[in-house]
Design an enzyme around this catalytic site. Structure first.
Site, PDB file in Angstrom:
ATOM      1  N   ARG A  99      34.061  50.989  32.193  1.00 46.68           N
ATOM      2  CA  ARG A  99      35.248  49.903  32.194  1.00 46.68           C
ATOM      3  C   ARG A  99      35.456  49.520  33.521  1.00 46.68           C
ATOM      4  O   ARG A  99      35.743  50.154  34.709  1.00 46.68           O
ATOM      5  CB  ARG A  99      36.716  50.795  31.902  1.00 46.68           C
ATOM      6  CG  ARG A  99      36.703  51.391  30.315  1.00 46.68           C
ATOM      7  CD  ARG A  99      36.334  50.161  29.213  1.00 46.68           C
ATOM      8  NE  ARG A  99      37.209  49.146  29.104  1.00 46.68           N
ATOM      9  CZ  ARG A  99      37.099  48.149  28.424  1.00 46.68           C
ATOM     10  NH1 ARG A  99      36.071  48.111  27.443  1.00 46.68           N
ATOM     11  NH2 ARG A  99      38.089  47.308  28.327  1.00 46.68           N
ATOM     12  N   ASN A 115      30.511  55.022  42.811  1.00 48.03           N
ATOM     13  CA  ASN A 115      29.731  54.659  41.516  1.00 48.03           C
ATOM     14  C   ASN A 115      28.295  54.689  41.852  1.00 48.03           C
ATOM     15  O   ASN A 115      28.008  54.544  43.109  1.00 48.03           O
ATOM     16  CB  ASN A 115      30.358  53.334  41.191  1.00 48.03           C
ATOM     17  CG  ASN A 115      29.686  52.939  39.925  1.00 48.03           C
ATOM     18  OD1 ASN A 115      29.519  53.659  38.978  1.00 48.03           O
ATOM     19  ND2 ASN A 115      28.916  51.592  39.966  1.00 48.03           N
ATOM     20  N   HIS A 117      25.075  52.650  40.302  1.00 43.31           N
ATOM     21  CA  HIS A 117      24.896  51.306  39.617  1.00 43.31           C
ATOM     22  C   HIS A 117      23.380  51.255  39.516  1.00 43.31           C
ATOM     23  O   HIS A 117      22.606  51.440  40.523  1.00 43.31           O
ATOM     24  CB  HIS A 117      25.438  50.239  40.457  1.00 43.31           C
ATOM     25  CG  HIS A 117      25.224  48.827  39.691  1.00 43.31           C
ATOM     26  ND1 HIS A 117      25.862  48.407  38.611  1.00 43.31           N
ATOM     27  CD2 HIS A 117      24.174  47.976  39.963  1.00 43.31           C
ATOM     28  CE1 HIS A 117      25.392  47.358  38.229  1.00 43.31           C
ATOM     29  NE2 HIS A 117      24.254  47.044  38.961  1.00 43.31           N
TER      30      HIS A 117
HETATM   31  N1  NHR Z   1      35.526  48.072  38.677  1.00 50.61           N
HETATM   32  C1  NHR Z   1      35.666  47.689  40.091  1.00 50.61           C
HETATM   33  N2  NHR Z   1      36.969  47.113  40.545  1.00 50.61           N
HETATM   34  N3  NHR Z   1      34.694  47.480  41.016  1.00 50.61           N
HETATM   35  C2  NHR Z   1      33.626  47.948  40.746  1.00 50.61           C
HETATM   36  O1  NHR Z   1      32.605  47.921  41.618  1.00 50.61           O
HETATM   37  C3  NHR Z   1      33.144  48.562  39.408  1.00 50.61           C
HETATM   38  C4  NHR Z   1      34.284  48.781  38.631  1.00 50.61           C
HETATM   39  C5  NHR Z   1      34.162  49.462  37.204  1.00 50.61           C
HETATM   40  C6  NHR Z   1      32.942  49.774  36.884  1.00 50.61           C
HETATM   41  C7  NHR Z   1      30.605  50.414  37.403  1.00 50.61           C
HETATM   42  C8  NHR Z   1      29.778  49.185  37.122  1.00 50.61           C
HETATM   43  C9  NHR Z   1      28.242  49.544  37.057  1.00 50.61           C
HETATM   44  O2  NHR Z   1      27.854  50.293  37.802  1.00 50.61           O
HETATM   45  C10 NHR Z   1      32.047  49.653  37.962  1.00 50.61           C
HETATM   46  C11 NHR Z   1      32.078  49.302  39.003  1.00 50.61           C
HETATM   47  C12 NHR Z   1      31.308  48.263  33.573  1.00 50.61           C
HETATM   48  C13 NHR Z   1      30.911  46.710  33.757  1.00 50.61           C
HETATM   49  C14 NHR Z   1      31.434  46.153  32.310  1.00 50.61           C
HETATM   50  O3  NHR Z   1      31.331  44.678  32.512  1.00 50.61           O
HETATM   51  C15 NHR Z   1      30.517  46.282  34.722  1.00 50.61           C
HETATM   52  C16 NHR Z   1      30.015  46.972  35.863  1.00 50.61           C
HETATM   53  C17 NHR Z   1      30.088  48.397  35.775  1.00 50.61           C
HETATM   54  C18 NHR Z   1      30.615  48.954  34.579  1.00 50.61           C
HETATM   55  N4  NHR Z   1      32.147  46.833  31.566  1.00 50.61           N
HETATM   56  C19 NHR Z   1      32.803  46.159  30.192  1.00 50.61           C
HETATM   57  C20 NHR Z   1      34.464  45.910  30.359  1.00 50.61           C
HETATM   58  O4  NHR Z   1      34.851  44.955  29.620  1.00 50.61           O
HETATM   59  C21 NHR Z   1      32.715  46.919  29.048  1.00 50.61           C
HETATM   60  C22 NHR Z   1      31.320  47.565  28.639  1.00 50.61           C
HETATM   61  C23 NHR Z   1      31.105  48.351  27.781  1.00 50.61           C
HETATM   62  O5  NHR Z   1      32.148  48.984  27.429  1.00 50.61           O
HETATM   63  O6  NHR Z   1      30.082  48.845  27.321  1.00 50.61           O
HETATM   64  O7  NHR Z   1      35.047  46.532  31.274  1.00 50.61           O
HETATM   65  O8  NHR Z   1      27.390  48.831  36.250  1.00 50.61           O
HETATM   66  C1  GAR Z   2      23.262  55.457  34.395  1.00 48.51           C
HETATM   67  O1  GAR Z   2      21.969  54.707  34.356  1.00 48.51           O
HETATM   68  C2  GAR Z   2      24.272  54.744  35.142  1.00 48.51           C
HETATM   69  O2  GAR Z   2      23.567  54.156  36.694  1.00 48.51           O
HETATM   70  C3  GAR Z   2      24.699  53.604  34.347  1.00 48.51           C
HETATM   71  O3  GAR Z   2      24.726  54.158  33.092  1.00 48.51           O
HETATM   72  C4  GAR Z   2      23.813  55.115  33.002  1.00 48.51           C
HETATM   73  C5  GAR Z   2      24.745  56.263  32.588  1.00 48.51           C
HETATM   74  O4  GAR Z   2      24.081  57.595  32.359  1.00 48.51           O
HETATM   75  N1  GAR Z   2      25.773  52.950  35.041  1.00 48.51           N
HETATM   76  C6  GAR Z   2      26.241  51.708  34.738  1.00 48.51           C
HETATM   77  O5  GAR Z   2      25.419  51.012  33.778  1.00 48.51           O
HETATM   78  C7  GAR Z   2      27.566  51.445  34.889  1.00 48.51           C
HETATM   79  N2  GAR Z   2      27.980  50.147  34.390  1.00 48.51           N
HETATM   80  P1  GAR Z   2      24.658  58.951  32.417  1.00 48.51           P
HETATM   81  O6  GAR Z   2      25.923  58.535  31.572  1.00 48.51           O
HETATM   82  O7  GAR Z   2      23.696  59.514  31.619  1.00 48.51           O
HETATM   83  O8  GAR Z   2      24.893  59.322  33.607  1.00 48.51           O
END
Ligand code: NHR
Ligand code: GAR
Length: 200
Positions: A99, A115, A117
Site C-alpha cells: 500500500r 523498504n 524494492h
Molecule cells: N509509500 C511511500 N510514501 N513511499 C514509498 O517509497 C513507498 C510507499 C509505499 C510502499 C513499496 C513500493 C515497492 O517497493 C512502498 C514504497 C506498492 C505500490 C502500489 O502502487 C507501489 C510501490 C510500492 C508498493 N500499490 C497499490 C496502491 O494503490 C496497490 C497494489 C496492490 O495492492 O497490489 O497502493 O514497490
Molecule cells: C519482494 O520481491 C519485494 O521486493 C516485493 O514483493 C516481494 C515480496 O515478497 N515488494 C514489492 O513489490 C513492493 N511493492 P515476500 O512477501 O515474500 O517478501
C-alpha cells in the site's frame, strides 16, 4: 530495546529472512533489537502464519475496512504505536508491503521506515518491475533497500544487489533470482542500522 515492526501484504519471505537473521545473528544480544510484531493489510497473507510460527505477535489492519488512505494510515499508525516505547527507536520495516503510504505516515516514521524494492532504483519505481526491466532490455536487474519518504521509491538508498538478466528469463524467473538476493541484503542492511543505534 530497539523494536522492529514488520509490515507485509503477502508471502512474507523477506520477513522470514529477517526473523531468521535476527535469531542466528543474535540481534537481541548484540543490538538490543527485537521483532515486536508483524502487521499485514491482508488477513489472508501467508506471512501471518509464518510469523506466528516464529512466535511473533501478528496484527491485521485491513485497508478495505477504511474509507480513505488517510484513515488506513491512521489505523496503521495506531497499531504500530502500540509497539513503540518512549526513548527506544522503533523501526518500521516494509517487506512486500503493497500500500502506498501518505506523507503524514512517512513523516511520522521518517528515518525509521525502511523498504525493499525489487529493482535497481532509481530505475523502475512502482509495480511490475521485473516485466518492465525485461521489456527495457536490461542486462542487469536487482533490488534496493531504501529509507521511505513521501516520494514513492525515491528515499535514500541503503543497499543494493545486482543480478544478471538471462536471455531465457521471464518475469517470474527473474523475480525468483532477485528475491534470493533480497533475502541476503535486507537482513544485512537492517543489522547495519541496528548496530548504529545499539546501546553501548
Ligand atoms: N509509500 C511511500 N510514501 N513511499 C514509498 O517509497 C513507498 C510507499 C509505499 C510502499 C513499496 C513500493 C515497492 O517497493 C512502498 C514504497 C506498492 C505500490 C502500489 O502502487 C507501489 C510501490 C510500492 C508498493 N500499490 C497499490 C496502491 O494503490 C496497490 C497494489 C496492490 O495492492 O497490489 O497502493 O514497490
Ligand atoms: C519482494 O520481491 C519485494 O521486493 C516485493 O514483493 C516481494 C515480496 O515478497 N515488494 C514489492 O513489490 C513492493 N511493492 P515476500 O512477501 O515474500 O517478501
Amino acid at each position: 530495546m530497539q523494536n522492529i515492526v514488520i509490515l507485509i501484504s503477502g508471502a512474507g519471505s523477506n520477513m522470514v529472512a529477517i526473523l531468521r537473521a535476527a535469531q542466528r545473528g543474535q540481534w537481541e544480544q548484540r543490538y538490543g533489537a527485537k521483532v515486536a510484531a508483524v502487521i499485514s493489510n491482508r488477513a489472508d497473507a501467508k506471512g501471518l502464519e509464518l510469523a506466528a510460527q516464529h512466535g511473533v505477535p501478528t496484527q491485521v489492519v485491513d485497508h478495505r475496512a477504511h474509507a480513505s488512505r488517510d484513515a488506513f494510515d491512521h489505523a496503521l499508525t495506531q497499531c504500530i504505536a502500540g509497539y513503540e516505547a518512549p526513548g527506544h527507536p522503533t523501526w518500521v520495516v516494509m517487506a512486500g508491503f503493497m500500500r502506498v503510504l501518505t506523507p503524514a505516515f512517512t513523516e511520522r516514521f521518517a528515518g525509521r521506515l525502511v523498504n525493499i524494492h525489487p529493482s535497481l532504483l532509481p530505475a523502475f519505481p512502482g509495480l511490475h518491475t521485473h516485466q518492465r526491466a525485461l521489456e527495457a532490455g536490461c542486462k542487469f536487474a536487482g533490488a534496493t533497500v531504501h529509507l521511505v519518504t513521501a516520494d514513492l521509491d525515491q528515499g535514500p538508498i541503503l543497499a543494493q544487489a545486482v543480478s544478471p538478466v538471462l536471455a531465457t528469463d521471464t518475469a517470474d524467473t527473474l523475480a525468483a533470482r532477485v528475491l534470493a538476493l533480497e533475502h541476503q541484503i535486507y537482513p544485512r542492511a537492517l543489522a547495519a542500522l541496528l548496530a548504529q543505534h545499539a546501546p553501548r
